[in-house]
Design a protein around this motif. Structure first.
Motif, PDB file in Angstrom:
ATOM      1  N   GLN A 158     -21.330 -21.780  -7.423  1.00 11.84           N
ATOM      2  CA  GLN A 158     -21.261 -21.785  -6.603  1.00 11.84           C
ATOM      3  C   GLN A 158     -19.832 -20.740  -6.309  1.00 11.84           C
ATOM      4  O   GLN A 158     -19.535 -20.322  -5.263  1.00 11.84           O
ATOM      5  CB  GLN A 158     -22.089 -22.001  -5.344  1.00 11.84           C
ATOM      6  CG  GLN A 158     -21.746 -21.458  -3.786  1.00 11.84           C
ATOM      7  CD  GLN A 158     -22.774 -20.351  -3.739  1.00 11.84           C
ATOM      8  OE1 GLN A 158     -23.954 -20.625  -4.312  1.00 11.84           O
ATOM      9  NE2 GLN A 158     -22.703 -19.608  -2.897  1.00 11.84           N
ATOM     10  N   SER A 172     -29.140 -26.150 -12.159  1.00 17.30           N
ATOM     11  CA  SER A 172     -28.133 -25.710 -12.030  1.00 17.30           C
ATOM     12  C   SER A 172     -26.981 -26.328 -12.458  1.00 17.30           C
ATOM     13  O   SER A 172     -27.694 -27.390 -13.434  1.00 17.30           O
ATOM     14  CB  SER A 172     -27.804 -27.122 -10.382  1.00 17.30           C
ATOM     15  OG  SER A 172     -25.914 -26.680 -10.014  1.00 17.30           O
ATOM     16  N   ALA A 177     -27.014 -17.909 -12.342  1.00 20.78           N
ATOM     17  CA  ALA A 177     -28.185 -17.523 -11.767  1.00 20.78           C
ATOM     18  C   ALA A 177     -29.045 -17.501 -12.595  1.00 20.78           C
ATOM     19  O   ALA A 177     -29.892 -16.721 -13.607  1.00 20.78           O
ATOM     20  CB  ALA A 177     -27.945 -16.273 -10.640  1.00 20.78           C
ATOM     21  N   ASP A 212     -22.220 -17.261 -14.473  1.00 17.27           N
ATOM     22  CA  ASP A 212     -23.415 -16.892 -13.869  1.00 17.27           C
ATOM     23  C   ASP A 212     -24.367 -17.845 -14.473  1.00 17.27           C
ATOM     24  O   ASP A 212     -24.916 -16.986 -15.417  1.00 17.27           O
ATOM     25  CB  ASP A 212     -23.850 -15.147 -14.086  1.00 17.27           C
ATOM     26  CG  ASP A 212     -24.281 -14.434 -12.919  1.00 17.27           C
ATOM     27  OD1 ASP A 212     -25.054 -15.574 -12.889  1.00 17.27           O
ATOM     28  OD2 ASP A 212     -24.932 -13.792 -13.584  1.00 17.27           O
ATOM     29  N   TYR A 246     -33.188 -26.803  -7.217  1.00 17.04           N
ATOM     30  CA  TYR A 246     -32.832 -25.711  -8.197  1.00 17.04           C
ATOM     31  C   TYR A 246     -31.276 -27.019  -8.366  1.00 17.04           C
ATOM     32  O   TYR A 246     -30.761 -26.365  -9.624  1.00 17.04           O
ATOM     33  CB  TYR A 246     -31.633 -25.797  -6.538  1.00 17.04           C
ATOM     34  CG  TYR A 246     -29.818 -25.398  -6.169  1.00 17.04           C
ATOM     35  CD1 TYR A 246     -29.778 -24.377  -6.613  1.00 17.04           C
ATOM     36  CD2 TYR A 246     -29.285 -26.128  -6.378  1.00 17.04           C
ATOM     37  CE1 TYR A 246     -28.476 -23.765  -6.165  1.00 17.04           C
ATOM     38  CE2 TYR A 246     -27.632 -26.046  -6.717  1.00 17.04           C
ATOM     39  CZ  TYR A 246     -27.730 -24.618  -6.545  1.00 17.04           C
ATOM     40  OH  TYR A 246     -25.805 -24.180  -6.693  1.00 17.04           O
ATOM     41  N   TRP A 272     -32.654 -15.821  -8.384  1.00 18.64           N
ATOM     42  CA  TRP A 272     -32.307 -17.308  -7.823  1.00 18.64           C
ATOM     43  C   TRP A 272     -31.171 -17.735  -7.661  1.00 18.64           C
ATOM     44  O   TRP A 272     -30.107 -17.480  -8.664  1.00 18.64           O
ATOM     45  CB  TRP A 272     -33.466 -18.215  -8.542  1.00 18.64           C
ATOM     46  CG  TRP A 272     -33.542 -19.631  -7.749  1.00 18.64           C
ATOM     47  CD1 TRP A 272     -32.821 -19.833  -6.566  1.00 18.64           C
ATOM     48  CD2 TRP A 272     -34.014 -20.794  -8.367  1.00 18.64           C
ATOM     49  NE1 TRP A 272     -32.998 -20.882  -6.680  1.00 18.64           N
ATOM     50  CE2 TRP A 272     -33.663 -21.635  -7.878  1.00 18.64           C
ATOM     51  CE3 TRP A 272     -34.743 -20.769  -9.330  1.00 18.64           C
ATOM     52  CZ2 TRP A 272     -34.282 -22.818  -7.816  1.00 18.64           C
ATOM     53  CZ3 TRP A 272     -34.759 -22.329  -9.810  1.00 18.64           C
ATOM     54  CH2 TRP A 272     -35.220 -23.359  -8.656  1.00 18.64           C
ATOM     55  N   ASN A 273     -30.055 -17.491  -6.943  1.00 18.04           N
ATOM     56  CA  ASN A 273     -28.750 -17.893  -6.732  1.00 18.04           C
ATOM     57  C   ASN A 273     -28.143 -19.300  -7.137  1.00 18.04           C
ATOM     58  O   ASN A 273     -28.777 -20.324  -6.523  1.00 18.04           O
ATOM     59  CB  ASN A 273     -28.004 -17.735  -5.225  1.00 18.04           C
ATOM     60  CG  ASN A 273     -26.922 -18.194  -5.240  1.00 18.04           C
ATOM     61  OD1 ASN A 273     -26.027 -17.999  -6.851  1.00 18.04           O
ATOM     62  ND2 ASN A 273     -25.842 -18.382  -4.131  1.00 18.04           N
ATOM     63  N   TRP A 288     -26.146 -19.554  -9.349  1.00 16.70           N
ATOM     64  CA  TRP A 288     -24.744 -19.345  -9.604  1.00 16.70           C
ATOM     65  C   TRP A 288     -23.925 -20.947  -9.233  1.00 16.70           C
ATOM     66  O   TRP A 288     -23.852 -21.472  -8.795  1.00 16.70           O
ATOM     67  CB  TRP A 288     -23.625 -18.456  -8.738  1.00 16.70           C
ATOM     68  CG  TRP A 288     -24.440 -16.702  -9.605  1.00 16.70           C
ATOM     69  CD1 TRP A 288     -24.912 -15.911  -9.272  1.00 16.70           C
ATOM     70  CD2 TRP A 288     -22.767 -15.716  -9.816  1.00 16.70           C
ATOM     71  NE1 TRP A 288     -24.398 -14.516  -9.608  1.00 16.70           N
ATOM     72  CE2 TRP A 288     -23.108 -14.344 -10.561  1.00 16.70           C
ATOM     73  CE3 TRP A 288     -21.039 -16.661 -10.789  1.00 16.70           C
ATOM     74  CZ2 TRP A 288     -22.393 -13.249 -10.555  1.00 16.70           C
ATOM     75  CZ3 TRP A 288     -20.809 -15.692 -10.843  1.00 16.70           C
ATOM     76  CH2 TRP A 288     -21.459 -14.273 -11.515  1.00 16.70           C
TER      77      TRP A 288
END
Length: 316
Positions: free
Chosen positions: A295, A100, A113, A111, A96, A290-291, A293
């Motif tokens: 956040q 990110s 994601a 976004d 992640y 897959w998140n 984003w």
């Protein structure tokens, strides 16, 4: 199982949730981040189920790769060919932190994601390049919008059955011509002025604990729901850790309401008679999310649009 037919809508252009877009909707309340919500009036969003809160993201194709960080983590080249949208760094590596904040092919730059689906293949076995992908974020059917929680950072979801030998329920996987409300379990011949659209609906209840398939728990599915939204052939053991709500409620094993994500992938109108997917026949349609984003931005969209029960358009 609640019906999702009719939930997809034509994209609301020129309006924004958490942004400063124009459009016909009047100015709404100012959010905590200082942005203004503009509510769109979209007749296609109002049907027998009533008015449904949403926000929308538009993306173009990011890349194609034989990778899948959910089913074949750390095994580059082991998957069937996928078309990826959004995060431009996603490959077989499920780290992640590495992806990110990466660049994105989505118009909403926060976004980051990742969304992906098996490549659509023509009769010659060549990939049909998607025109675009639209992500609709909504409460599950009948779920109280105020109870919907944002996806936790890093959450991985799969929808549709990679191994299906028979047509899947159109509640989960369906095809249409553009934004038509007519749904079918296989691609149809579309007019030259319309796109061929694949629609995939993700589960909207989470077990509240697991982010990925490596440590997931058993799923509770509505008894009438066909297939399994997390089954893949080979690779990692993708045990379900999300479930579909029923009659507006999440099962006790998956008590956390999360947004019901619907992916709408548009392709040029093509001859449907010989189409297949990189995962197999047309019946094997599925998609992954897959998140990754930003956040804080995701949480803002959920609060200002879904929790507030507002029909928002494209987020920017």
């Amino acid at each position: 199982m609640r019906r999702l037919v009719g939930l997809v809508a034509a994209l609301v252009l020129g309006s924004a949730c958490g942004g400063s877009g124009g459009g016909d909707g009047g100015a709404g309340p100012v959010g905590s981040a200082g942005s203004t919500v503009r509510e769109a009036v979209d007749p296609e969003r109002i049907g027998p189920q009533g008015r449904v809160a949403q926000f929308v993201v538009q993306c173009t194709l990011s890349h194609e790769a034989y990778d899948d960080p959910i089913v074949y983590p750390d095994q580059p080249g082991m998957s069937h060919l996928h078309a990826f949208f959004g995060n431009e760094m996603v490959d077989a590596d499920p780290d992640y932190d590495r992806v990110s904040g990466a660049a994105t092919s989505c118009e909403q730059r926060q976004d980051t994601a990742s969304y992906w689906a098996p490549a659509l293949l023509d009769g010659a076995g060549q990939a049909v390049e998607p025109v675009s992908m639209t992500a609709y974020y909504r409460p599950g059917f009948g779920v109280d919008p105020a109870t919907v929680e944002p996806y936790p950072a890093g959450l991985m979801l799969v929808a549709g059955d990679r191994t299906a030998a028979e047509p899947q329920s159109t509640d989960i996987v369906s095809w249409s011509c553009g934004s038509s409300s007519v749904r079918a379990d296989a691609p149809m011949r579309c007019p030259a002025t319309e796109t061929l659209r694949l629609l995939v609906n993700f589960a909207d209840c989470w077990d509240g604990e697991h982010l990925g398939p490596e440590a997931a728990t058993a799923v509770t599915r509505p008894p009438t729901a066909p297939g399994d939204d997390h089954v893949h052939d080979g690779g990692a053991d993708v045990t379900p850790f999300s479930a579909y709500s029923e009659d507006g409620s999440c099962p006790s094993t998956h008590p956390v309401p999360i947004p019901m994500l619907q992916l709408a992938i548009d392709y040029p109108p093509v001859d449907p008679s010989e189409l297949s997917l990189a995962s197999g026949s047309i019946t094997t349609a599925h998609a992954d999310f897959w998140n990754v984003w930003d956040q804080a931005k995701l949480e803002q969209e959920v609060e200002l649009c879904l929790n507030a029960d507002r029909v928002c358009g494209v987020t920017d």
